[in-house]
Design a protein around this motif. Structure first.
Motif, PDB file in Angstrom:
ATOM      1  N   VAL A  47      57.133  37.186  34.005  1.00 17.11           N
ATOM      2  CA  VAL A  47      55.759  37.401  33.540  1.00 17.11           C
ATOM      3  C   VAL A  47      54.817  37.474  34.736  1.00 17.11           C
ATOM      4  CG1 VAL A  47      53.839  36.439  32.230  1.00 17.11           C
ATOM      5  CG2 VAL A  47      56.164  36.306  31.318  1.00 17.11           C
ATOM      6  N   ARG A  48      54.973  36.558  35.670  1.00 15.07           N
ATOM      7  CA  ARG A  48      54.116  36.570  36.860  1.00 15.07           C
ATOM      8  C   ARG A  48      54.308  37.851  37.665  1.00 15.07           C
ATOM      9  NH1 ARG A  48      55.212  30.230  38.399  1.00 15.07           N
ATOM     10  NH2 ARG A  48      53.516  29.342  37.122  1.00 15.07           N
ATOM     11  N   GLU A  49      55.562  38.301  37.760  1.00 19.03           N
ATOM     12  CA  GLU A  49      55.822  39.551  38.480  1.00 19.03           C
ATOM     13  C   GLU A  49      55.161  40.728  37.776  1.00 19.03           C
ATOM     14  OE1 GLU A  49      59.589  42.413  39.695  1.00 19.03           O
ATOM     15  OE2 GLU A  49      59.922  40.247  39.426  1.00 19.03           O
ATOM     16  N   ALA A  50      55.252  40.768  36.453  1.00 15.36           N
ATOM     17  CA  ALA A  50      54.624  41.848  35.691  1.00 15.36           C
ATOM     18  C   ALA A  50      53.112  41.825  35.842  1.00 15.36           C
ATOM     19  CB  ALA A  50      55.014  41.742  34.219  1.00 15.36           C
ATOM     20  N   LEU A  51      52.525  40.627  35.831  1.00 14.30           N
ATOM     21  CA  LEU A  51      51.068  40.512  35.993  1.00 14.30           C
ATOM     22  C   LEU A  51      50.627  40.974  37.378  1.00 14.30           C
ATOM     23  CD1 LEU A  51      50.361  37.112  34.201  1.00 14.30           C
ATOM     24  CD2 LEU A  51      49.869  39.414  33.361  1.00 14.30           C
ATOM     25  N   ARG A  52      51.435  40.708  38.399  1.00 20.13           N
ATOM     26  CA  ARG A  52      51.104  41.202  39.744  1.00 20.13           C
ATOM     27  C   ARG A  52      51.113  42.727  39.770  1.00 20.13           C
ATOM     28  NH1 ARG A  52      54.139  36.594  41.512  1.00 20.13           N
ATOM     29  NH2 ARG A  52      56.054  37.836  41.621  1.00 20.13           N
ATOM     30  N   ARG A  53      52.062  43.335  39.066  1.00 24.41           N
ATOM     31  CA  ARG A  53      52.110  44.794  39.012  1.00 24.41           C
ATOM     32  C   ARG A  53      50.902  45.352  38.268  1.00 24.41           C
ATOM     33  NH1 ARG A  53      57.930  46.392  36.809  1.00 24.41           N
ATOM     34  NH2 ARG A  53      56.998  48.484  36.961  1.00 24.41           N
ATOM     35  N   LEU A  54      50.507  44.698  37.206  1.00 19.98           N
ATOM     36  CA  LEU A  54      49.332  45.157  36.452  1.00 19.98           C
ATOM     37  C   LEU A  54      48.056  44.996  37.272  1.00 19.98           C
ATOM     38  CD1 LEU A  54      50.255  43.720  32.940  1.00 19.98           C
ATOM     39  CD2 LEU A  54      50.205  46.131  33.590  1.00 19.98           C
ATOM     40  N   GLU A  55      48.020  43.964  38.108  1.00 18.35           N
ATOM     41  CA  GLU A  55      46.863  43.800  38.993  1.00 18.35           C
ATOM     42  C   GLU A  55      46.843  44.931  40.022  1.00 18.35           C
ATOM     43  OE1 GLU A  55      44.743  40.386  41.769  1.00 18.35           O
ATOM     44  OE2 GLU A  55      46.925  40.450  41.644  1.00 18.35           O
ATOM     45  N   LYS A  56      48.008  45.290  40.544  1.00 18.66           N
ATOM     46  CA  LYS A  56      48.093  46.405  41.495  1.00 18.66           C
ATOM     47  C   LYS A  56      47.652  47.704  40.832  1.00 18.66           C
ATOM     48  CE  LYS A  56      51.313  48.654  44.696  1.00 18.66           C
ATOM     49  NZ  LYS A  56      52.725  48.690  45.186  1.00 18.66           N
ATOM     50  N   ASP A  57      47.941  47.840  39.535  1.00 23.37           N
ATOM     51  CA  ASP A  57      47.509  49.021  38.769  1.00 23.37           C
ATOM     52  C   ASP A  57      46.021  48.977  38.429  1.00 23.37           C
ATOM     53  OD1 ASP A  57      50.120  49.918  38.746  1.00 23.37           O
ATOM     54  OD2 ASP A  57      50.561  49.148  36.740  1.00 23.37           O
ATOM     55  N   ARG A  58      45.367  47.861  38.774  1.00 27.54           N
ATOM     56  CA  ARG A  58      43.940  47.649  38.497  1.00 27.54           C
ATOM     57  C   ARG A  58      43.638  47.582  37.000  1.00 27.54           C
ATOM     58  NH1 ARG A  58      40.891  51.422  43.086  1.00 27.54           N
ATOM     59  NH2 ARG A  58      41.954  50.504  44.881  1.00 27.54           N
ATOM     60  N   LEU A  59      44.595  47.068  36.255  1.00 30.35           N
ATOM     61  CA  LEU A  59      44.390  46.867  34.828  1.00 30.35           C
ATOM     62  C   LEU A  59      43.973  45.439  34.512  1.00 30.35           C
ATOM     63  CD1 LEU A  59      47.407  48.905  33.435  1.00 30.35           C
ATOM     64  CD2 LEU A  59      44.995  49.456  33.164  1.00 30.35           C
ATOM     65  N   ILE A  60      44.289  44.521  35.410  1.00 35.37           N
ATOM     66  CA  ILE A  60      43.864  43.136  35.242  1.00 35.37           C
ATOM     67  C   ILE A  60      43.312  42.639  36.570  1.00 35.37           C
ATOM     68  CG2 ILE A  60      45.632  42.734  33.488  1.00 35.37           C
ATOM     69  CD1 ILE A  60      47.149  41.054  35.558  1.00 35.37           C
ATOM     70  N   SER A  61      42.569  41.546  36.513  1.00 35.03           N
ATOM     71  CA  SER A  61      42.025  40.947  37.729  1.00 35.03           C
ATOM     72  C   SER A  61      42.291  39.451  37.696  1.00 35.03           C
ATOM     73  CB  SER A  61      40.527  41.220  37.844  1.00 35.03           C
ATOM     74  OG  SER A  61      39.827  40.619  36.763  1.00 35.03           O
ATOM     75  N   TYR A  62      42.358  38.872  38.897  1.00 36.48           N
ATOM     76  CA  TYR A  62      42.535  37.426  39.022  1.00 36.48           C
ATOM     77  C   TYR A  62      41.264  36.805  39.596  1.00 36.48           C
ATOM     78  CZ  TYR A  62      47.545  37.126  38.027  1.00 36.48           C
ATOM     79  OH  TYR A  62      48.760  37.136  37.410  1.00 36.48           O
ATOM     80  N   GLU A  63      40.881  35.662  39.042  1.00 37.90           N
ATOM     81  CA  GLU A  63      39.765  34.897  39.578  1.00 37.90           C
ATOM     82  C   GLU A  63      40.198  33.437  39.700  1.00 37.90           C
ATOM     83  OE1 GLU A  63      36.124  35.292  37.479  1.00 37.90           O
ATOM     84  OE2 GLU A  63      36.299  37.460  37.248  1.00 37.90           O
ATOM     85  N   SER A  64      39.701  32.785  40.732  1.00 38.69           N
ATOM     86  CA  SER A  64      40.040  31.370  40.938  1.00 38.69           C
ATOM     87  C   SER A  64      39.647  30.542  39.719  1.00 38.69           C
ATOM     88  CB  SER A  64      39.311  30.827  42.172  1.00 38.69           C
ATOM     89  OG  SER A  64      39.690  31.537  43.320  1.00 38.69           O
ATOM     90  N   HIS A  65      40.583  29.722  39.273  1.00 36.71           N
ATOM     91  CA  HIS A  65      40.388  28.787  38.167  1.00 36.71           C
ATOM     92  C   HIS A  65      40.287  29.486  36.796  1.00 36.71           C
ATOM     93  CE1 HIS A  65      39.699  25.995  41.387  1.00 36.71           C
ATOM     94  NE2 HIS A  65      38.579  26.614  41.753  1.00 36.71           N
ATOM     95  N   HIS A  66      40.420  30.821  36.776  1.00 34.44           N
ATOM     96  CA  HIS A  66      40.351  31.540  35.499  1.00 34.44           C
ATOM     97  C   HIS A  66      41.629  32.308  35.182  1.00 34.44           C
ATOM     98  CE1 HIS A  66      36.104  30.710  34.731  1.00 34.44           C
ATOM     99  NE2 HIS A  66      35.885  30.924  36.022  1.00 34.44           N
ATOM    100  N   GLY A  67      42.426  32.606  36.189  1.00 33.62           N
ATOM    101  CA  GLY A  67      43.661  33.334  35.971  1.00 33.62           C
ATOM    102  C   GLY A  67      43.433  34.822  35.764  1.00 33.62           C
ATOM    103  N   ALA A  68      44.339  35.456  35.012  1.00 33.15           N
ATOM    104  CA  ALA A  68      44.310  36.909  34.818  1.00 33.15           C
ATOM    105  C   ALA A  68      43.429  37.284  33.632  1.00 33.15           C
ATOM    106  CB  ALA A  68      45.718  37.432  34.603  1.00 33.15           C
ATOM    107  N   THR A  69      42.673  38.357  33.808  1.00 33.14           N
ATOM    108  CA  THR A  69      41.806  38.874  32.749  1.00 33.14           C
ATOM    109  C   THR A  69      41.915  40.388  32.718  1.00 33.14           C
ATOM    110  OG1 THR A  69      40.236  37.061  33.098  1.00 33.14           O
ATOM    111  CG2 THR A  69      39.444  38.969  31.854  1.00 33.14           C
ATOM    112  N   VAL A  70      41.968  40.962  31.520  1.00 33.82           N
ATOM    113  CA  VAL A  70      42.017  42.414  31.374  1.00 33.82           C
ATOM    114  C   VAL A  70      40.684  43.001  31.818  1.00 33.82           C
ATOM    115  CG1 VAL A  70      42.322  44.336  29.762  1.00 33.82           C
ATOM    116  CG2 VAL A  70      43.620  42.208  29.445  1.00 33.82           C
TER     117      VAL A  70
END
Length: 216
Positions: A47-70
């Motif tokens: 799941v973490r690997e998939a989320l990193r790929r989605l972040e690279k695709d610019r479909l999700i973003s990461y923020e400190s203390h908030h995690g991944a967001t679409v």
């Protein structure tokens, strides 16, 4: 040649990408890795690997203390998205008019007839995915080496919310079906200029529709 089995990370990525593209997970939604792992029956690592790929695709973003967001596109980004689509898919239509074979033209006509049948039966929820297929078939024909892949990447970068699809409104759907028929006719005439012009207008109309819906 047999394809290698899909890894768990690929499986999670494909599922989430499909949900994002179809907007069953709307912009602004937080994505919790533990919840995704439990829902899909996998460990946290893929799941973490998939989320990193989605972040690279610019479909999700990461923020400190908030995690991944679409990611939810701004109005300016929405306009840019449709402008880029119009250029790429317009070029695809122009090139396709020069390269299309009789078999490929028949395939586009089959997709179009299926859409006409669904529209006549008021199955408007089926039209969006078929339209996607119609457009990507054209870019694959026009640019099999690069353009088709780029068209998919652009479309995957921003999902259209199901409730905002113009295909759900019969009058607007009919207008786009008419545009599809005009593009097919241009291909039959080997008229790349007309195919490109109609495709650009067709895509940009969708962008204006989305912008108006978001404002409303």
């Amino acid at each position: 040649m047999n394809r290698p089995p899909m890894s768990k990370a690929d499986y999670v990525y494909d599922v989430l990408l499909g949900e994002l593209r179809n907007a069953s997970i709307p912009g602004g939604t937080p994505l919790k890795a533990n919840s995704i792992a439990e829902r899909l029956g996998v460990s946290i690592t893929p799941v973490r690997e998939a989320l990193r790929r989605l972040e690279k695709d610019r479909l999700i973003s990461y923020e400190s203390h908030h995690g991944a967001t679409v990611i939810d596109l701004s109005d300016d980004a929405l306009r840019e998205f449709y402008d880029v689509r119009a250029v790429v898919e317009g070029l695809g239509a122009k090139l396709a008019a020069e390269r299309i074979t009789a078999e490929q033209l028949d395939e586009l006509r089959r997709v179009h007839r299926s859409m006409l049948d669904d529209a006549a039966r008021e199955r408007h929820d089926l039209l969006g995915e078929q339209s996607r297929r119609f457009h990507l078939l054209i870019t694959d024909i026009g640019g099999p080496a690069f353009l088709g892949r780029q068209a998919r990447a652009i479309r995957n970068s921003y999902p259209v919310p199901a409730g905002a699809s113009l295909w759900l409104e019969p009058v607007r759907a009919q207008g786009h079906l008419d545009a599809h028929q005009q593009i097919i006719d241009a291909f039959a005439d080997r008229d790349g200029y007309t195919a490109e012009r109609i495709m650009i207008e067709h895509v940009r109309f969708s962008g204006r529709y989305r912008a108006d819906r978001d404002v409303g």
